[in-house]
Each structure stands twice: as C-alpha cells, then as structure tokens.
Design an enzyme around this catalytic site. Structure first.
Site, PDB file in Angstrom:
ATOM      1  N   HIS A 202       0.850  -1.194   0.000  1.00  0.00           N
ATOM      2  CA  HIS A 202       0.000   0.000   0.000  1.00  0.00           C
ATOM      3  C   HIS A 202       0.890   1.249   0.000  1.00  0.00           C
ATOM      4  O   HIS A 202       1.943   1.266   0.653  1.00  0.00           O
ATOM      5  CB  HIS A 202      -0.917  -0.007   1.228  1.00  0.00           C
TER       6      HIS A 202
ATOM      7  N   GLU B  34      -4.211   1.832  -7.349  1.00  0.00           N
ATOM      8  CA  GLU B  34      -4.532   2.963  -6.474  1.00  0.00           C
ATOM      9  C   GLU B  34      -3.626   4.146  -6.824  1.00  0.00           C
ATOM     10  O   GLU B  34      -2.479   4.218  -6.329  1.00  0.00           O
ATOM     11  CB  GLU B  34      -4.304   2.597  -5.004  1.00  0.00           C
TER      12      GLU B  34
ATOM     13  N   GLY C 114      -7.706   9.410  -0.620  1.00  0.00           N
ATOM     14  CA  GLY C 114      -8.144  10.330   0.429  1.00  0.00           C
ATOM     15  C   GLY C 114      -8.240  11.786  -0.010  1.00  0.00           C
ATOM     16  O   GLY C 114      -8.340  12.676   0.831  1.00  0.00           O
TER      17      GLY C 114
HETATM   18  P1  13P Z   1      -9.701   6.286   0.211  1.00  0.00           P
HETATM   19  O1  13P Z   1     -10.865   5.434  -0.271  1.00  0.00           O
HETATM   20  O2  13P Z   1      -9.943   6.883   1.566  1.00  0.00           O
HETATM   21  O3  13P Z   1      -9.268   7.264  -0.812  1.00  0.00           O
HETATM   22  O4  13P Z   1      -8.492   5.277   0.434  1.00  0.00           O
HETATM   23  C1  13P Z   1      -8.184   4.384  -0.571  1.00  0.00           C
HETATM   24  C2  13P Z   1      -7.195   3.440  -0.036  1.00  0.00           C
HETATM   25  O5  13P Z   1      -6.068   3.792   0.251  1.00  0.00           O
HETATM   26  C3  13P Z   1      -7.632   2.062   0.151  1.00  0.00           C
HETATM   27  O6  13P Z   1      -6.570   1.225   0.397  1.00  0.00           O
END
Ligand code: 13P
Length: 231
Positions: free
Chosen positions: A85, A157, A163
């Site tokens: 991550h 991602e 976020g």
């Molecule tokens: P958000 O959905 O809060 O943007 O986070 C995504 C995330 O990092 C999931 O692993």
C-alpha cells in the site's frame, strides 16, 4: 464484484465490535473482504465476510519486534492481505524488493496477496505513470511461477487519488487496467482511491474491473450500504 475494506489505523475495540455487527447485515452477492487493524484480527467473527490483513512481515516468525508473520495471520484465518500500500511505502519505506518477499510469504501460507500499485501526481503529469506501474509490477512479482502469479489480486490505487476526493476518469482507469491485464491477463484488478457512494454511479461503468478497494468509505456502514446497492 470484490469489495475490499481497508479500515487503516481506525476504530477502538468497542467501535470495531459494533462496526463488525453492522457489516454483517450488509446484503447482496458481492464478496466483502475486511482488512481491520491487526489488533482486531483475532476478534473477527463472520460467516458473511472474509478476513484480510493490511500488511504482513517479509520475514518468518522470530526476533522481529512489532512484526506479524504470514504464518501468524494464517493461524487467525486471514485469507487475504494488502501488500505494498502506498502509505506503507511512504511511511515505512517499503520497496518493491520488500513487497516481493511479502508476496512470497503470503503465497507460501495460502493467503491471497492484494498488491497495491499506482502513480504519484508528478508521474501522472509527466506521463511516466505507465513505466512506474509496469516496473513496479515486474519487481514486486519477480520470481513467482505462473500459477502463483495468477493468484495475486492487483489493486490500482493512484496515490494522488487516495483520500483526496480526486478520481481519474473512467477512461484513465481503464487504460491502466488494460495495461495491467497486458502483463497479467489472468489476474483480478481492483480500483481504489476516493471511491464513494456518489461517484460509484460513474465508476461502476469501468470495463473489465473486478472490484474496489475502499478506505474512508469503509468506515461508514450507511454509505457503504449505498455504495453496494448501487453497484
Ligand atoms: P480512500 O478510499 O480513503 O481514498 O483510500 C483508498 C485506499 O487507500 C484504500 O486502500
């Protein structure tokens, strides 16, 4: 569809127990994988939901203070684990070589890795994001045989989207999914980054997507329910 809930470093014990009870009531046929804080893994109790971890040690069990090994996760019935991550890369300095070791440890213990990859804002703007993603995949999945490689779930991602409320267009997400599928045609691919119960009306039209990885949204059962109902 696969829906992975990454609670990150949130909830107290009491809050988690209430949360888990409410999560259990979510209906529908989507597969839900909950990745709570490590401290709650042993409290997990569900017939409806699968258990995932947010991280795993790259080492075997032993003298690694603060770490949790794949074998320990397995003993708690953990079936999935996030790995790589961007928050772990940023705050814990994880490199693709570490991620490769973690993925191997998970597979040795029959835990499915959910490997996260994505570009920074600068890489997107300088048009180097494709190289970033392909290089990271190659280095993180190095040395896996075909059978093991196929087991890894990929979560795209974009770092600039996590976020922030910013999301790529469906065309931009599809471009990366196809890029990943060119490398890994048999792997499931998820999208994560500011997905919520409003933008899901648009995101659900992404072609060839196998599910979503949710951060902030995972903490609100009410909004999660709306999200799942719209899927
Ligand atoms: P958000 O959905 O809060 O943007 O986070 C995504 C995330 O990092 C999931 O692993």
């Amino acid at each position: 569809m696969i829906i992975v809930l990454n609670n990150k470093c949130n909830l107290t014990k009491e809050e988690f127990l209430t949360y888990q009870q409410n999560l259990e009531k979510i209906e529908g046929s989507n597969q839900i994988i909950l990745c709570p804080s490590n401290v709650f893994l042993g409290l997990f109790n569900s017939n409806r939901i699968d258990l995932g971890s947010q991280n795993v040690s790259k080492n075997e069990m032993g003298a690694y203070t603060g770490e949790v090994s794949a074998k320990q996760l397995k003993s708690l019935d953990v079936k999935y684990s996030l790995v790589g991550h961007s928050e772990r890369r940023k705050y814990n300095g994880e490199k693709p070589s570490d991620i490769a070791k973690k993925i191997k440890k998970l597979l040795e213990n029959n835990i499915t890795p959910i490997y996260c990859v994505g570009e920074t804002k600068e890489e997107r703007e300088s048009n180097t994001y494709k190289d970033t993603i392909i290089t990271d995949i190659k280095e993180s999945l190095i040395d896996l045989n075909e059978e093991d490689k196929n087991k890894v779930i990929i979560a795209y991602e974009p770092i600039w989207s996590i976020g922030t409320g910013l999301i790529p267009s469906n065309d931009e997400i599809e471009e990366v999914i196809f890029l990943i599928k060119e490398q890994l045609p048999n792997n499931k691919v998820l999208y994560g980054g500011s997905a919520n119960n409003e933008n899901i009306d648009v995101l659900k039209n992404i072609k060839c997507i196998d599910g979503f990885l949710l951060g902030g949204l995972s903490l609100s059962i009410e909004n999660l329910n709306k999200f799942i109902n719209k899927l």
